[in-house]
Scaffold this active site. Structure first.
Site, PDB file in Angstrom:
ATOM      1  N   ASP A   1     -44.258  23.100  -3.595  1.00 52.29           N
ATOM      2  CA  ASP A   1     -44.178  24.401  -2.894  1.00 52.29           C
ATOM      3  C   ASP A   1     -45.435  24.665  -2.080  1.00 52.29           C
ATOM      4  O   ASP A   1     -46.504  24.270  -2.406  1.00 52.29           O
ATOM      5  CB  ASP A   1     -43.980  25.541  -3.903  1.00 52.29           C
ATOM      6  CG  ASP A   1     -42.630  25.422  -4.591  1.00 52.29           C
ATOM      7  OD1 ASP A   1     -41.740  24.745  -4.065  1.00 52.29           O
ATOM      8  OD2 ASP A   1     -42.486  26.027  -5.672  1.00 52.29           O
TER       9      ASP A   1
ATOM     10  N   CYS B   1     -39.871   3.506  -3.356  1.00 56.82           N
ATOM     11  CA  CYS B   1     -39.711   3.613  -1.905  1.00 56.82           C
ATOM     12  C   CYS B   1     -39.654   2.205  -1.303  1.00 56.82           C
ATOM     13  O   CYS B   1     -39.808   1.200  -2.011  1.00 56.82           O
ATOM     14  CB  CYS B   1     -40.870   4.418  -1.304  1.00 56.82           C
ATOM     15  SG  CYS B   1     -42.448   3.537  -1.290  1.00 56.82           S
TER      16      CYS B   1
ATOM     17  N   GLU C   1     -45.640   2.536  -8.389  1.00 57.08           N
ATOM     18  CA  GLU C   1     -44.925   1.262  -8.523  1.00 57.08           C
ATOM     19  C   GLU C   1     -45.729   0.112  -7.913  1.00 57.08           C
ATOM     20  O   GLU C   1     -45.791  -0.973  -8.495  1.00 57.08           O
ATOM     21  CB  GLU C   1     -43.552   1.335  -7.843  1.00 57.08           C
ATOM     22  CG  GLU C   1     -42.644   2.390  -8.419  1.00 57.08           C
ATOM     23  CD  GLU C   1     -42.776   3.746  -7.740  1.00 57.08           C
ATOM     24  OE1 GLU C   1     -41.888   4.588  -7.940  1.00 57.08           O
ATOM     25  OE2 GLU C   1     -43.780   3.986  -7.011  1.00 57.08           O
TER      26      GLU C   1
END
Length: 172
Positions: free
Chosen positions: A172, A100, A72
């Site tokens: 992960d 954010c 962004e």
């Protein structure tokens, strides 16, 4: 194709079919970012006539990345170097995930008037967990924009299931 039912809110009354298409393009770009070994985030800025001014993906992954190079922020900065502030006031930033606090600041300071995003910060945090590469801030972009002196219209979250696919097994 009809508008998606998932994630619609009262603010979504101004959502258009073009919004959904541009959001899906961001989601696809986030998948491209992932395929290139980047964090799976993407954003674009589109003017009032539907012309894409900028489209960027995340570039924050070391060693060559910069932690401030979120999609962004990059899209907003690139757009602000290409068009006038007046054009940005009627432009929309589309994002594969909720901006954010840092990116919301960039959107605000560049003068972009509208944001449409897919994956909420809450859902993103559920996907990333405590991964050190994405230490999320629990600060919705609406709260950042609410502190400003001008309005930034926000629509989202939308298409969260589609947007989450790029993050599947990534953190992960």
């Amino acid at each position: 194709m009809g508008l998606p039912a998932e994630g619609l809110s009262a603010a979504a009354s101004s959502l258009t079919g073009a919004d959904v298409e541009f959001l899906r393009r961001c989601i696809a770009l986030s998948q491209e970012a992932r395929a290139e070994g980047r964090h799976p985030f993407a954003a674009s800025v589109v003017d009032a006539q539907g012309v894409v001014i900028s489209a960027c993906y995340n570039n924050s992954v070391p060693p060559g990345g910069d932690p401030t190079q979120h999609a962004e922020l990059r899209a907003a900065a690139e757009a602000s170097s290409r068009v006038t502030r007046n054009a940005l006031a009627s432009a929309t930033l589309y994002s594969s995930a909720e901006p954010c606090a840092m990116c919301a600041g960039a959107i605000y300071w560049t003068g972009i008037g509208r944001v449409v995003y897919a994956l909420s910060e809450v859902k993103l945090r559920a996907l990333t967990g405590d991964n050190a590469q994405n230490p999320t801030l629990s600060l919705p972009c609406r709260e950042v924009f609410a502190r400003g002196q001008r309005e930034v219209r926000v629509i989202g979250p939308l298409l969260e299931v589609e947007a989450a696919a790029a993050h599947s097994d990534f953190w992960d």
